[in-house]
Design a protein around this motif. Structure first.
Motif, short mmCIF file in Angstrom:
data_model
loop_
_atom_site.label_atom_id
_atom_site.label_comp_id
_atom_site.label_asym_id
_atom_site.label_seq_id
_atom_site.Cartn_x
_atom_site.Cartn_y
_atom_site.Cartn_z
N LEU A 1 -5.66 -0.58 -2.47
CA LEU A 1 -4.59 0.40 -2.51
C LEU A 1 -3.52 -0.02 -1.51
CD1 LEU A 1 -6.60 3.76 -2.38
CD2 LEU A 1 -5.32 2.90 -4.33
N SER A 2 -2.28 0.06 -1.92
CA SER A 2 -1.19 -0.26 -1.00
C SER A 2 -0.03 0.65 -1.32
CB SER A 2 -0.78 -1.73 -1.15
OG SER A 2 0.22 -2.06 -0.20
N PHE A 3 0.43 1.39 -0.31
CA PHE A 3 1.58 2.27 -0.54
C PHE A 3 2.48 2.27 0.69
CE2 PHE A 3 -1.79 5.17 1.00
CZ PHE A 3 -1.16 5.79 2.07
N ARG A 4 3.73 2.59 0.41
CA ARG A 4 4.76 2.64 1.46
C ARG A 4 5.24 4.06 1.64
NH1 ARG A 4 8.28 -0.62 4.09
NH2 ARG A 4 7.48 -2.49 3.06
N ARG A 5 5.53 4.41 2.89
CA ARG A 5 6.20 5.66 3.24
C ARG A 5 7.27 5.31 4.25
NH1 ARG A 5 2.36 10.28 5.06
NH2 ARG A 5 4.26 11.45 4.52
N GLY A 6 8.49 5.05 3.77
CA GLY A 6 9.55 4.61 4.66
C GLY A 6 9.23 3.25 5.23
N ALA A 7 9.21 3.15 6.56
CA ALA A 7 8.91 1.88 7.21
C ALA A 7 7.41 1.68 7.40
CB ALA A 7 9.61 1.81 8.57
N PHE A 8 6.60 2.66 6.98
CA PHE A 8 5.16 2.60 7.15
C PHE A 8 4.50 2.14 5.85
CE2 PHE A 8 1.04 4.60 6.47
CZ PHE A 8 0.34 4.25 7.62
N VAL A 9 3.47 1.29 5.98
CA VAL A 9 2.69 0.83 4.83
C VAL A 9 1.21 0.96 5.16
CG1 VAL A 9 2.10 -1.11 3.33
CG2 VAL A 9 4.47 -0.78 4.04
N CYS A 10 0.45 1.44 4.18
CA CYS A 10 -1.00 1.51 4.30
C CYS A 10 -1.63 0.64 3.22
CB CYS A 10 -1.48 2.95 4.15
SG CYS A 10 -3.29 3.15 4.19
N THR A 11 -2.56 -0.21 3.61
CA THR A 11 -3.33 -0.99 2.63
C THR A 11 -4.82 -0.73 2.86
OG1 THR A 11 -3.35 -2.94 4.08
CG2 THR A 11 -1.63 -2.84 2.40
N ALA A 12 -5.55 -0.51 1.78
CA ALA A 12 -6.98 -0.24 1.87
C ALA A 12 -7.71 -1.14 0.90
CB ALA A 12 -7.27 1.22 1.57
N ASN A 13 -8.55 -2.01 1.42
CA ASN A 13 -9.38 -2.88 0.60
C ASN A 13 -10.72 -2.18 0.39
OD1 ASN A 13 -10.83 -4.90 -0.63
ND2 ASN A 13 -10.83 -6.29 1.13
N THR A 14 -10.97 -1.69 -0.82
CA THR A 14 -12.22 -0.97 -1.10
C THR A 14 -13.31 -1.89 -1.62
OG1 THR A 14 -11.66 -0.42 -3.40
CG2 THR A 14 -10.85 1.07 -1.68
N THR A 15 -13.04 -3.18 -1.65
CA THR A 15 -14.04 -4.13 -2.16
C THR A 15 -14.88 -4.68 -1.02
OG1 THR A 15 -12.80 -6.21 -1.93
CG2 THR A 15 -12.28 -4.82 -3.83
N GLY A 16 -15.96 -5.34 -1.39
CA GLY A 16 -16.84 -5.94 -0.41
C GLY A 16 -16.50 -7.38 -0.09
N ALA A 17 -15.30 -7.83 -0.45
CA ALA A 17 -14.89 -9.22 -0.21
C ALA A 17 -13.49 -9.26 0.39
CB ALA A 17 -14.90 -10.00 -1.53
N GLU A 18 -13.17 -10.36 1.05
CA GLU A 18 -11.81 -10.56 1.54
C GLU A 18 -10.83 -10.60 0.38
OE1 GLU A 18 -11.71 -14.13 3.80
OE2 GLU A 18 -12.51 -13.20 5.62
N VAL A 19 -9.63 -10.09 0.62
CA VAL A 19 -8.59 -10.09 -0.41
C VAL A 19 -7.30 -10.62 0.20
CG1 VAL A 19 -7.18 -8.66 -1.94
CG2 VAL A 19 -9.62 -8.14 -1.64
N ALA B 1 -0.70 -4.65 -5.71
CA ALA B 1 -1.84 -5.07 -4.90
C ALA B 1 -2.93 -5.59 -5.82
CB ALA B 1 -2.37 -3.90 -4.08
N PRO B 2 -3.79 -6.48 -5.32
CA PRO B 2 -4.90 -6.99 -6.13
C PRO B 2 -5.85 -5.86 -6.52
CG PRO B 2 -4.58 -8.32 -4.14
CD PRO B 2 -3.74 -7.09 -3.98
N GLU B 3 -6.66 -6.13 -7.52
CA GLU B 3 -7.65 -5.15 -7.95
C GLU B 3 -8.56 -4.77 -6.79
OE1 GLU B 3 -11.13 -4.61 -11.39
OE2 GLU B 3 -9.91 -6.43 -11.30
N GLY B 4 -8.82 -3.49 -6.65
CA GLY B 4 -9.67 -3.02 -5.57
C GLY B 4 -8.94 -2.70 -4.28
#
Length: 561
Positions: free
Chosen positions: A504-522, A499-502
């Protein structure tokens, strides 16, 4: 009052999502601070009948268990954490019959009940302490607490250099010249856990509440029961260093190895009862690895993850504490826990309203829009992690801390001692709003013990229910997905994705969570087939690319689950 089991026999113990025994391994546990939740009798103070009346709301929210902060008989010098009688309900909260009815109603709704247990200290009004004062130096009653002669020519100085967490010396002198230890307020004398009567008494208290049907205990100051032999001076610590509950230094009054024998004895009691009763440690330790010692297979079941609570909204810092937490729990076979707010820290909707990391106690409101956006994103991230999650009352409404309470209404004992644990915990304890209008926004008919902000109605349960964009409905959807998706809940690992800097992206089986902690679009490759849920504006997906909005968490799935 008859004894009864933790849940109706027809319910049976629920296996966690990873197949291991233990409902707590993926439970979402909701903390109720009773005086600020719901007031049934109109005296301005929340009570057990108020909690009981609102249990359907909690069942509808989708939580698995309810943790009740102290409701025991108490002079209320520290919000009920100064207990005068561990087997009685304080009249402001109701009676033992009210507690019994609450437990029964919760079980009928499929909710478990966890109660606070305060074993490090009692109230100075406790019968034992009053007897110790009467019987004087050298008496057997004094041996149940830490009484010592003072230093100096006439014993005028404290026995050692320990400081109270609330500020000032950790010792108070009594009329006969001896001093007693209190790591918190003077009204909270510490028990001496080397005395067998103390251990016997708390084993009896455990059984009393287990017989009442509670499903577990949250153990207050679980790391503080045992003190280093001889109560040695710390020496060399700069003023205020001792006052940090969470720090890197080992203190002679916290996290001593002797506490673990206590919890091993408690575990044997818990296992005598059906329904998988549990104990949860409030253990402030220097490292997650030290916290893991409290949840070894023959000790407690869970421990709060304060390292996670204190982590700023920063992808690198969050990934580090997630990895460390999961790695620390894996060898002992315990679930990781995740928490963002509680009754002792500034609500995360206010902590995250500031760009700079400022710890867990914030006195300024900051940028409300930024704080709420980040709080919603942080909540979805927390609920996606493997293990158990704790939700503090009102966070599902996106409540901020009340930072402008007048000095004359404050009740936090640390505030009056002028140092120590900040003293501004009242801001996260303001009674929560249920209705748009009315007396105290539906909290009760007699006002509220702390004043509520004028904007509270707009954040109420009534105002947010049915609004698809509200924080309340976000929590409801998130908890429903968490229960339904086969890859959410319990577990001991995540698979990190590039994932780009800033981000978080992780997978759990068929599930994925992405979290953009920055103040800009990514921009990043779309991590899964479809969006399940987003904390804010939905990501723009074009072909195989996705654009994550700033300060936003997205749940994705490769399946139709």
């Amino acid at each position: 009052m008859t004894q009864h089991s933790a849940l109706p026999a027809t319910a049976g113990p629920r296996a966690s999502r990873d197949g291991a025994t233990g409902w707590w391994r993926d439970a979402v546990i909701y903390q109720v601070y009773p005086r600020s939740f719901a007031d049934a009798d109109g005296d301005g103070m929340g009570d057990l009948e108020g909690v009981r009346a609102r249990l359907p709301y909690l069942a509808d929210l989708g939580v698995d268990a309810v943790w009740l902060s102290p409701f025991y008989a108490s002079p209320q010098a520290d919000g009920g954490y100064d207990v005068a009688d561990y087997r009685a309900i304080d009249p402001m909260f109701g009676t033992l019959l009210d507690a019994d009815a609450l437990i029964r109603d919760a079980h009928e709704l499929g909710l478990r009940i966890i109660v606070d247990l305060v074993p490090n200290h009692s109230s100075d009004r406790h019968e034992w302490f009053q007897r110790a004062l009467r019987e004087g130096p050298g008496s057997p009653a004094r041996a149940r607490y830490h009484f010592r002669p003072g230093k100096g020519a006439s014993g005028e100085l404290p026995p050692n250099d320990w400081e109270s967490i609330f500020g000032g010396p950790a010792w108070t002198r009594v009329a006969d010249g001896e001093w007693y230890l209190h790591l918190f307020a003077p009204e909270q004398p510490d028990f001496n856990w080397e005395h067998p009567a103390v251990a016997d008494e708390f084993r009896s208290i455990l059984r009393f509440w287990l017989d009442m049907g509670v499903d577990g205990f949250r153990v207050d100051v679980a790391h503080g029961l045992v003190k280093a032999p001889g109560l040695p001076d710390i020496g060399g610590a700069e003023a205020g260093d001792q006052l940090k509950l969470l720090g890197n230094d080992v203190m002679p009054f916290f996290d001593q190895d002797g506490v673990h024998g206590i919890y091993r004895s408690w575990r044997t009691i818990l296992e005598e009862y059906d329904g998988e009763r549990i104990a949860v440690a409030e253990a402030w330790t220097p490292t997650v690895e030290r916290t893991a010692n409290y949840v070894r297979p023959d000790e407690l079941h869970q421990a709060f993850n304060f390292q996670y609570l204190g982590t700023p909204w920063d992808a690198a810092a969050l990934r580090e504490v997630i990895d460390t937490s999961l790695a620390a729990m894996r060898p002992v076979g315990a679930p990781a826990t995740w928490v963002l707010s509680n009754h002792d820290v500034t609500r995360h909707a206010t902590r995250f309203a500031h760009d700079a990391a400022q710890g867990t106690q914030i006195r300024e409101p900051g940028d409300r829009g930024l704080g709420l956006r980040r709080a919603r994103a942080a909540s979805l991230l927390m609920l996606a992690l493997p293990g158990s999650a704790y939700v503090y009352q009102g966070e599902e409404l996106g409540l901020p801390d009340v930072t402008d309470l007048p000095d004359e209404v404050r009740q936090d004992p640390a505030y009056f001692r002028g140092a120590g644990q900040d003293g501004f915990r009242d801001g996260c304890r303001v009674p929560i709003p249920w209705t748009v209008g009315g007396t105290s926004y539906g909290f009760g008919t007699g006002g509220s013990w702390l004043p509520q902000p004028a904007a509270w109605g707009d954040l109420s349960v009534e105002a947010q229910s049915g609004d698809p964009d509200s924080t309340l409905e976000l929590y409801r959807r998130a908890l429903a997905v968490r229960h339904e998706h086969p890859d959410l809940g319990a577990g001991e690992a995540v698979t990190w994705l590039d994932a780009p800097e800033g981000v978080l992206s992780f997978r759990r089986g068929a599930f994925v969570c992405t979290a953009n902690t920055t103040g800009a679009e990514v921009r990043l490759p779309a991590p899964a087939a479809r969006v399940l849920l987003t904390s804010g504006t939905a990501p723009a997906v074009a072909g195989e690319e996705a654009v994550l909005p700033p300060d936003t968490t997205v749940w994705w799935s490769d399946t139709l689950a």
